[in-house]
Design a protein around this motif. Sequence first.
Motif, PDB file in Angstrom:
ATOM      1  N   ALA A 141     -78.441 -20.236 -67.868  1.00 37.22           N
ATOM      2  CA  ALA A 141     -78.902 -18.858 -68.090  1.00 37.22           C
ATOM      3  C   ALA A 141     -79.439 -18.704 -69.502  1.00 37.22           C
ATOM      4  N   GLN A 142     -78.766 -19.327 -70.444  1.00 31.25           N
ATOM      5  CA  GLN A 142     -79.225 -19.258 -71.828  1.00 31.25           C
ATOM      6  C   GLN A 142     -80.569 -19.965 -71.982  1.00 31.25           C
ATOM      7  N   ALA A 143     -80.682 -21.114 -71.339  1.00 29.11           N
ATOM      8  CA  ALA A 143     -81.931 -21.870 -71.439  1.00 29.11           C
ATOM      9  C   ALA A 143     -83.090 -21.107 -70.810  1.00 29.11           C
ATOM     10  N   LEU A 144     -82.790 -20.384 -69.732  1.00 30.65           N
ATOM     11  CA  LEU A 144     -83.842 -19.681 -69.015  1.00 30.65           C
ATOM     12  C   LEU A 144     -83.989 -18.235 -69.458  1.00 30.65           C
ATOM     13  N   ASP A 145     -83.088 -17.818 -70.341  1.00 31.55           N
ATOM     14  CA  ASP A 145     -83.116 -16.436 -70.841  1.00 31.55           C
ATOM     15  C   ASP A 145     -83.071 -15.434 -69.694  1.00 31.55           C
ATOM     16  N   CYS A 146     -82.069 -15.628 -68.820  1.00 27.23           N
ATOM     17  CA  CYS A 146     -81.880 -14.717 -67.691  1.00 27.23           C
ATOM     18  C   CYS A 146     -80.378 -14.616 -67.421  1.00 27.23           C
ATOM     19  N   PRO A 147     -79.913 -13.658 -66.625  1.00 28.60           N
ATOM     20  CA  PRO A 147     -78.489 -13.540 -66.353  1.00 28.60           C
ATOM     21  C   PRO A 147     -77.983 -14.686 -65.479  1.00 28.60           C
ATOM     22  N   PRO A 148     -76.698 -15.046 -65.606  1.00 24.16           N
ATOM     23  CA  PRO A 148     -76.138 -16.128 -64.784  1.00 24.16           C
ATOM     24  C   PRO A 148     -76.284 -15.856 -63.291  1.00 24.16           C
ATOM     25  N   GLY A 149     -76.240 -14.583 -62.904  1.00 22.46           N
ATOM     26  CA  GLY A 149     -76.411 -14.244 -61.489  1.00 22.46           C
ATOM     27  C   GLY A 149     -77.770 -14.662 -60.970  1.00 22.46           C
ATOM     28  N   THR A 150     -78.776 -14.564 -61.831  1.00 16.96           N
ATOM     29  CA  THR A 150     -80.127 -14.985 -61.441  1.00 16.96           C
ATOM     30  C   THR A 150     -80.175 -16.494 -61.253  1.00 16.96           C
ATOM     31  N   VAL A 151     -79.496 -17.207 -62.155  1.00 12.50           N
ATOM     32  CA  VAL A 151     -79.430 -18.657 -62.004  1.00 12.50           C
ATOM     33  C   VAL A 151     -78.835 -18.996 -60.640  1.00 12.50           C
ATOM     34  N   MET A 152     -77.761 -18.300 -60.306  1.00 12.66           N
ATOM     35  CA  MET A 152     -77.065 -18.572 -59.060  1.00 12.66           C
ATOM     36  C   MET A 152     -77.966 -18.329 -57.854  1.00 12.66           C
ATOM     37  N   SER A 153     -78.669 -17.218 -57.839  1.00 13.77           N
ATOM     38  CA  SER A 153     -79.484 -16.921 -56.651  1.00 13.77           C
ATOM     39  C   SER A 153     -80.687 -17.859 -56.571  1.00 13.77           C
ATOM     40  N   ARG A 154     -81.271 -18.220 -57.717  1.00 13.58           N
ATOM     41  CA  ARG A 154     -82.391 -19.170 -57.681  1.00 13.58           C
ATOM     42  C   ARG A 154     -81.917 -20.538 -57.216  1.00 13.58           C
ATOM     43  N   LEU A 155     -80.732 -20.898 -57.648  1.00 18.13           N
ATOM     44  CA  LEU A 155     -80.155 -22.179 -57.263  1.00 18.13           C
ATOM     45  C   LEU A 155     -79.918 -22.207 -55.750  1.00 18.13           C
ATOM     46  N   ALA A 156     -79.379 -21.115 -55.233  1.00 14.05           N
ATOM     47  CA  ALA A 156     -79.106 -21.036 -53.796  1.00 14.05           C
ATOM     48  C   ALA A 156     -80.400 -21.176 -53.002  1.00 14.05           C
ATOM     49  N   ARG A 157     -81.449 -20.490 -53.446  1.00 19.65           N
ATOM     50  CA  ARG A 157     -82.735 -20.560 -52.740  1.00 19.65           C
ATOM     51  C   ARG A 157     -83.307 -21.968 -52.813  1.00 19.65           C
ATOM     52  N   GLY A 158     -83.239 -22.565 -54.019  1.00 24.57           N
ATOM     53  CA  GLY A 158     -83.773 -23.911 -54.199  1.00 24.57           C
ATOM     54  C   GLY A 158     -83.070 -24.910 -53.302  1.00 24.57           C
ATOM     55  N   ARG A 159     -81.745 -24.816 -53.269  1.00 23.51           N
ATOM     56  CA  ARG A 159     -80.975 -25.740 -52.430  1.00 23.51           C
ATOM     57  C   ARG A 159     -81.316 -25.549 -50.964  1.00 23.51           C
ATOM     58  N   ALA A 160     -81.481 -24.303 -50.559  1.00 22.83           N
ATOM     59  CA  ALA A 160     -81.800 -24.026 -49.150  1.00 22.83           C
ATOM     60  C   ALA A 160     -83.132 -24.676 -48.778  1.00 22.83           C
ATOM     61  N   MET A 161     -84.106 -24.571 -49.663  1.00 18.06           N
ATOM     62  CA  MET A 161     -85.409 -25.180 -49.377  1.00 18.06           C
ATOM     63  C   MET A 161     -85.305 -26.700 -49.325  1.00 18.06           C
ATOM     64  N   LEU A 162     -84.504 -27.256 -50.235  1.00 20.18           N
ATOM     65  CA  LEU A 162     -84.353 -28.710 -50.254  1.00 20.18           C
ATOM     66  C   LEU A 162     -83.647 -29.198 -49.004  1.00 20.18           C
ATOM     67  N   LYS A 163     -82.644 -28.448 -48.614  1.00 20.46           N
ATOM     68  CA  LYS A 163     -81.920 -28.825 -47.398  1.00 20.46           C
ATOM     69  C   LYS A 163     -82.862 -28.837 -46.210  1.00 20.46           C
ATOM     70  N   HIS A 164     -83.705 -27.819 -46.132  1.00 18.86           N
ATOM     71  CA  HIS A 164     -84.661 -27.716 -45.045  1.00 18.86           C
ATOM     72  C   HIS A 164     -85.626 -28.898 -45.063  1.00 18.86           C
ATOM     73  N   ALA A 165     -86.118 -29.244 -46.260  1.00 12.50           N
ATOM     74  CA  ALA A 165     -87.106 -30.318 -46.366  1.00 12.50           C
ATOM     75  C   ALA A 165     -86.494 -31.699 -46.177  1.00 12.50           C
ATOM     76  N   LEU A 166     -85.225 -31.850 -46.591  1.00  9.43           N
ATOM     77  CA  LEU A 166     -84.643 -33.189 -46.627  1.00  9.43           C
ATOM     78  C   LEU A 166     -83.649 -33.431 -45.510  1.00  9.43           C
ATOM     79  N   HIS A 167     -83.602 -32.527 -44.584  1.00 10.85           N
ATOM     80  CA  HIS A 167     -82.653 -32.623 -43.474  1.00 10.85           C
ATOM     81  C   HIS A 167     -82.708 -33.988 -42.796  1.00 10.85           C
ATOM     82  N   GLU A 168     -83.905 -34.381 -42.367  1.00 11.44           N
ATOM     83  CA  GLU A 168     -84.058 -35.658 -41.668  1.00 11.44           C
ATOM     84  C   GLU A 168     -83.740 -36.830 -42.580  1.00 11.44           C
ATOM     85  N   VAL A 169     -84.233 -36.722 -43.792  1.00  6.89           N
ATOM     86  CA  VAL A 169     -84.045 -37.805 -44.760  1.00  6.89           C
ATOM     87  C   VAL A 169     -82.560 -38.044 -45.012  1.00  6.89           C
TER      88      VAL A 169
END
Lengths: 178, 262
Positions: A141-169
Amino acid sequence: MASAERSRAGFEALLEHQLDSLYQSGLRLTRNPEEAEDLLHDTVLRALAAYDSYEPGTNFRAWMFTIMMNTFISKYRKRMREPTVSIEQAPEPQAEGSVDAQVFDRLLSDQVEDALRAVPEAFRTAVVLVDLEGLSYREAAQALDCPPGTVMSRLARGRAMLKHALHEVAIESHYDVR
Amino acid sequence: MTCADFRSLLTPWVDGELSPRETAEIELHLNACGGCRHTASRERRFVDWFKRSASREPTPYALRTRLLALARGKHEAVPIPRFAFFSSLRPALGTVGTGAAILASVFALWAFNLQRLNRVEWCQAFIDDHQEGLVAGVSLQHSTSSPKQLAAWFTRKLNQAIAVPEVSDARLLGGRQCVLKGHRVGLAVYEMENQQISLFLTSQQQLRPPGWTLSSGRYHTASENGFSLAAWEGAGILQVLVADLPVDQLLKVADRFRQAPN
């Protein structure tokens, strides 16, 4: 002053340990080796200029990532070039004989990097900092200059997309996702 | 705790970012709920797998060498001879007092012999000086936030009548004199949005690079290594703005400097 020389030597020693992490993250952020080089160059210059503000004994790694993210956001985000061609788009080798037998063998890590490259920048950044570089939510959050909650929600979205893309792999690499 | 509650805490739970109390509540829920237990296990295993499977590659050797040299305070090796002066100058700056160091740097710069002043070298001279100011933290010879005061100082020191612009959201820090191509140039340093901006000013005709016509209202721009330069002429004064910005952003800043009162 002599102390400036001493402290600069300290900076180089600290930087040496973080360089690979910083470079690889820079590559994942900019998706372009030339931009990544420029980003690292500017980051090191800025860090050197700001080194007085670093408190010895505190988390140098998080401090460097803050500077790099700062530099990235202020300079590079807008001028990022198109991502380099992923391996998927490279032409398949032509072989004589049967077409069926083509097996395009790709390194697992390349597929993971490709999937990561396709994640939109805001989510990708959170994944890079937390999952790949091990920063805490607070540090990210400090590195991105945003609240920790934002880090958490962006992380959740990113992981969801990766899971979707890498499911077969993931399944193919003997990890059972069912 | 409901299953929906758990799902909303899944991400921070996987990362161990929850408080002990929240973690305990989740453990309780997972003990009782097979569905969430399954979700939790799947998520944790995916994240672990992802972390393991991402590539771990070292920095390319040449880049690593360059960056560490930069960290030591040395510029990258370039074929232009003057860089040798900079890198040998740096230890001197470290061990000598500030005043003497500035004299030493002025002398060393004076000793440069840029025989041919083509446009590239011209731009490079300004960009390097700006970069030196960032990295070495060469102190200002005259600290002031008043453009008029700095202009008066330039008049005394450089024997040139140079006006220093006042820009609303750029804070003037002060200035010093530089020697570029054997000519004395005024440098006004501003801070804008946490960035240091250098504005070089001179009325010396000889400092214009040959072949460049700086007709009024037009900028000449250059960039190198992420630093950009914009040059223009106003009222017979050559002004060169250098900052750590992409060119398009720098031009917007340059507009403000050009139109500012002074």
